[in-house]
Motif scaffolding. Structure first.
Motif, mmCIF file in Angstrom:
data_model
loop_
_atom_site.group_PDB
_atom_site.id
_atom_site.type_symbol
_atom_site.label_atom_id
_atom_site.label_comp_id
_atom_site.label_asym_id
_atom_site.label_seq_id
_atom_site.Cartn_x
_atom_site.Cartn_y
_atom_site.Cartn_z
ATOM 1 N N THR A 1 6.467 43.473 -22.920
ATOM 2 C CA THR A 1 5.653 42.449 -23.579
ATOM 3 C C THR A 1 5.116 42.949 -24.915
ATOM 4 O O THR A 1 4.635 42.161 -25.718
ATOM 5 N N PRO B 1 7.821 51.655 -14.689
ATOM 6 C CA PRO B 1 7.139 50.552 -15.372
ATOM 7 C C PRO B 1 8.091 49.351 -15.408
ATOM 8 O O PRO B 1 9.296 49.551 -15.320
ATOM 9 N N PRO B 2 7.622 48.146 -15.549
ATOM 10 C CA PRO B 2 6.220 47.747 -15.692
ATOM 11 C C PRO B 2 5.437 47.724 -14.379
ATOM 12 O O PRO B 2 4.215 47.575 -14.425
ATOM 13 N N LEU C 1 2.593 50.010 -14.349
ATOM 14 C CA LEU C 1 1.561 49.683 -15.330
ATOM 15 C C LEU C 1 0.635 48.583 -14.834
ATOM 16 O O LEU C 1 -0.470 48.422 -15.346
ATOM 17 N N VAL C 2 1.098 47.808 -13.846
ATOM 18 C CA VAL C 2 0.266 46.697 -13.382
ATOM 19 C C VAL C 2 -0.361 46.978 -12.018
ATOM 20 O O VAL C 2 -1.219 46.234 -11.570
ATOM 21 N N THR D 1 2.748 50.664 -25.877
ATOM 22 C CA THR D 1 3.703 49.818 -25.149
ATOM 23 C C THR D 1 5.098 50.414 -25.152
ATOM 24 O O THR D 1 6.090 49.711 -25.319
ATOM 25 N N ASN E 1 6.570 48.923 -22.033
ATOM 26 C CA ASN E 1 6.096 47.588 -21.673
ATOM 27 C C ASN E 1 6.807 46.556 -22.540
ATOM 28 O O ASN E 1 6.545 46.464 -23.739
ATOM 29 N N PRO F 1 11.492 49.361 -20.699
ATOM 30 C CA PRO F 1 11.308 50.114 -19.450
ATOM 31 C C PRO F 1 12.534 50.913 -19.031
ATOM 32 O O PRO F 1 12.412 51.876 -18.283
ATOM 33 N N ASP G 1 0.848 54.636 -22.142
ATOM 34 C CA ASP G 1 0.895 53.199 -21.837
ATOM 35 C C ASP G 1 -0.214 52.811 -20.869
ATOM 36 O O ASP G 1 -0.838 51.764 -20.991
ATOM 37 N N GLN H 1 -4.472 51.533 -11.544
ATOM 38 C CA GLN H 1 -4.515 52.428 -12.699
ATOM 39 C C GLN H 1 -4.884 53.852 -12.300
ATOM 40 O O GLN H 1 -4.290 54.808 -12.757
#
Lengths: 207, 577
Positions: B242, B151-152, B155-156, B237, B240, B247, B231, B159
């Motif tokens: 943000t 991550p991140p 995570l982006v 989070t 994450n 991470p 997450d 999915q």
């Protein structure tokens, strides 16, 4: 078990080799309890990983819990802790009873243990419904729910295991002073769950 | 034998099976015999090796030129993610489990593993995990954050793909843990009377060390994946930044498992090489205890080196120093193994058969990987080459030159025992030659690529790297071709190869004292130890007749081997060996 006849030639050969050979078709000794201990080491490491992550978050963030996190009540979790610790002693009584061939006593103590476990879980649910933060409120909140939830899952499995043993024990003679692996396994697992909770309680509520 | 089976054999007398031979349907069933499970693991993992290999060649084809002209960058990212995940979790790890399942009960004189049903459950987690992973490519949302899934980034990106990757790894990790519980209990509790720890074959020591490592490190990966999945799915989070997460914590949890995983992948094959080399050198293993204890040392040290993968992740200086030192220390027990194998071969009557060729190739190639490993342990150097092709070269010398060559050495060595047939030596040597050429042609030039600064995991690169990349690509094609003679050889030899007999290598470990393939429950009685596992060239042991016999009373029987009388002074004091 196959009956054995003394074979003079075989005996002589055994002596000659200096090692006593066991007869054919010898049943393997029961390694299930040892296997359970080894398994619980692995389970313990999952919790250790989660605890390690929690401590890493705690140690790297400047403020912990994050600013604005509501205070945790101590009374209910404290009572729950006492309840769970006490249930380990009750569970031990069940094991002691079966080793004396006291099936009825064993069943009584097991039922009480399962009830205490269920009370613990109800206390947990009650606490969840009264907390002022949810799963995604902040990092502490997330960690709190995941850690206590994962442990709660293990308590649930423990209660189910005890109920399963109770169910099996309704047959007369299923467990005895010689045959009680299920009870012993459930007891060891229950003690494991208890120890994990004590650590968890310390991390989340006391530190 | 049931009435139906009697009827069947009566109708087809020429097809009366050898003892231990199985119907092919056994291998597709929930079978609890450790030998069936061992072969299930080996064949399944080999299939995934071929699939992972195809993915590797697609990656190399894309990299043949500097431009993105073969697959899109997104597909490229998925291909290298799946290639690495498949090769690690679906080929090398299950292959180690395959050999361990097959050999451990045979080597210690047991009828089966401690928990046969648990064994079958552990195996049957592997095919669905693998199919799930490959299916993600088909549905068009494959994981593409690398086999590390940091991550991140994870995570982006997709999915669904990441979710599939996590589920697959949780299944494979669980399988691994269950297998390890079985190996530990079996090795600790089910050795025959008279087999102390120092009479145990070195493969068993290696599997003991490996299993301890799996037991302690895999659950931490599971914990990290659980948090990552929260997450991904539940909006927490943990990793994450943000949302206040970190991470780097994921990296610690991931590498706490994944650096030990390197040893989980190599220790079984260190053990296999310790079995192959003395047999085909006709010499006792040099430094038995040193080799055994070095496996334990590698396991222990393997648990305290993980952050050397994170020297560029903002780890504080004092911590980098600690991990640099512990990483370099591992070179000591590893070096002990290398020198012990060389000393075993020294002055030996070496048989240059396929098993031995792969074993010697393993030793030489692994040393190259080990040397670059020590270089990478040095923080200043690692900072320079981190995430470049130098690292790719290192890990492929260790994992392909180490684990994969070790797997092939083990297959060629135990194929006669597992199948009852000899494998064709000429084609084994062809396989070896092509493998060594392809391996070095592919991965040796990558060291230079890395030093020149080429980053890994990029589909498009500066044209100045083009020539070396083209060489690497053609090398990978040779590697792909090298597999073909092996596949044909295995299938043909299993069906039509020369009968092997119980002990074609005149080896001394217990698995060679029963039939080929071994009958159900392995031995007719409790085997009796009369020699150590590697007593070649010692008194009586080099007469070509093994002194351990499955059942001395039946030594003249149809499934026994002839034996000479053991020396009473030796047999009477097994602990003194």
């Amino acid at each position: 078990m196959q009956s054995q006849t003394i074979d003079p030639a075989k005996t002589e050969l055994n002596h000659h080799h200096g090692v006593e050979a066991v007869g054919h078709h010898e049943a393997h000794p029961d390694h299930r309890l040892f296997g359970l201990f080894v398994f619980l080491i692995a389970e313990g490491m999952i919790f250790l990983g989660l605890f390690g992550a929690y401590l890493a978050f705690r140690s790297t963030l400047p403020v912990w819990p994050p600013a604005g996190t509501p205070e945790l009540e101590l009374l209910l979790p404290g009572v729950n802790t006492v309840n769970l610790i006490a249930s380990s002693f009750v569970m031990h009584n069940a094991d002691t009873a079966i080793k004396k061939n006291d099936t009825r006593g064993m069943r009584t103590w097991l039922a009480i243990t399962a009830a205490m476990g269920a009370i613990f879980l109800c206390g947990q649910v009650y606490e969840y419904t009264h907390l002022e933060f949810g799963l995604t409120t902040n990092l502490f909140a997330s960690a709190f729910y995941v850690l206590t939830g994962f442990h709660g899952l293990h308590v649930t499995i423990g209660v189910l295991a005890i109920v399963a043993v109770l169910w099996r024990s309704r047959k007369k003679g299923h467990y005895s002073s010689e045959k009680h692996f299920g009870i012993e396994a459930a007891e060891i697992y229950w003690h494991f769950v208890d120890v994990i909770w004590i650590i968890l309680f310390g991390l989340l509520y006391l530190l | 034998m049931t009435q139906a089976q009697l009827q069947e054999t009566a109708n087809f007398p020429v097809l009366v099976p050898e003892p231990g031979e199985r119907h092919w349907r056994d291998y597709f069933s929930f079978n609890t015999d450790h030998k069936v499970i061992g072969l299930q693991y080996l064949v399944t993992s080999f299939i995934f090796y071929c699939i992972g290999g195809v993915m590797a060649d697609l990656v190399r084809t894309e990299l043949r030129t500097p431009e993105v002209d073969f697959v899109t960058p997104e597909v490229y990212n998925s291909l290298f993610t799946l290639h690495a995940t498949i090769m690690i979790f679906l080929w090398i790890l299950p292959a180690g489990a395959g050999f361990a399942n097959y050999l451990i009960p045979l080597m210690i004189g047991a009828k089966d593993m401690a928990f046969p049903r648990l064994n079958a459950v552990a195996f049957w987690m592997v095919p669905p995990a693998g199919l799930l992973l490959i299916a993600s490519l088909v549905v068009g949302d494959a994981p593409d954050a690398g086999w590390t899934s940091y991550p991140p980034l994870s995570l982006v990106t997709g999915q669904v793909g990441e979710g599939i990757w996590i589920i697959s790894l949780l299944l494979l990790g669980t399988s691994s843990i269950l297998g390890s519980i079985n190996f530990l209990v079996t090795l600790l509790k089910m050795r025959i009377p008279g087999m102390g720890f120092h009479q145990m074959p070195l493969f068993c020591w290696a599997m003991f060390s490996t299993s301890a490592l799996v037991l302690l490190s895999t659950p931490v990966l599971a914990a990290g994946l659980i948090l990552l999945s929260f997450d991904l799915i539940a909006g927490t989070t943990f990793f994450n930044p943000t949302g206040g997460g970190d991470p780097v914590v994921y990296q610690h949890m991931f590498w706490f498992y994944s650096h030990p995983a390197v040893y989980i992948m190599i220790l079984p094959f260190f053990g296999a090489i310790s079995e192959v080399i003395p047999v085909h050198s006709r010499k006792p293993i040099f430094g038995y205890k040193a080799i055994a204890y070095s496996s334990l040392a590698i396991s222990f040290l393997g648990l305290i080196v993980w952050a050397h993968h994170m020297f560029t992740s903002g780890v504080p200086g004092w911590l980098r120093m600690f991990f640099m030192i512990t990483t370099m220390i591992i070179a000591v027990p590893t070096g002990i193994k290398i020198f012990s194998w060389l000393a075993t071969m020294w002055g030996g009557k070496i048989q240059f058969n396929s098993a031995m060729l792969f074993a010697m190739g393993f030793v030489g190639t692994f040393v190259i990987g080990g040397i670059s490993g020590v270089m990478l342990a040095a923080v200043p150097f690692d900072i320079h080459v981190h995430d470049t092709y130098f690292v790719v070269a290192h890990l492929h010398y260790v994992l392909f030159g180490g684990s994969v060559l070790g797997i092939f050495a083990a297959i060629y060595h135990w194929f006669p025992k597992m199948t009852g047939r000899m494998i064709n030596e000429f084609w084994g040597q062809v396989h070896f030659a092509l493998t060594i050429i392809g391996l070095n042609m592919t991965f040796l030039p990558m060291h230079k690529l890395g030093l020149m600064g080429m980053n890994r995991r990029v589909a498009q690169y500066d044209p100045k790297f083009a020539l070396i990349n083209e060489i690497c690509t053609y090398g990978s094609y040779i590697l792909a071709v090298s597999t073909i003679p092996f596949i044909i050889n295995v299938i043909w030899s299993w069906l039509y190869g020369k009968k092997a007999g119980n002990n074609p290598w005149r080896a001394l470990t217990l698995e060679w004292m029963t039939t080929s393939p071994p009958a159900i429950e392995n031995f007719e009685g409790i085997p009796v130890l009369a020699t150590g596992p590697y007593d070649y060239g010692l008194e009586k042991a080099d007469e070509g007749v093994p002194l351990s016999d499955p059942d001395p009373v039946l030594s003249g029987g149809p499934n026994s081997v002839l034996r000479a009388e053991p020396d009473p002074a030796v047999a009477a004091n097994p602990e003194d060996r």
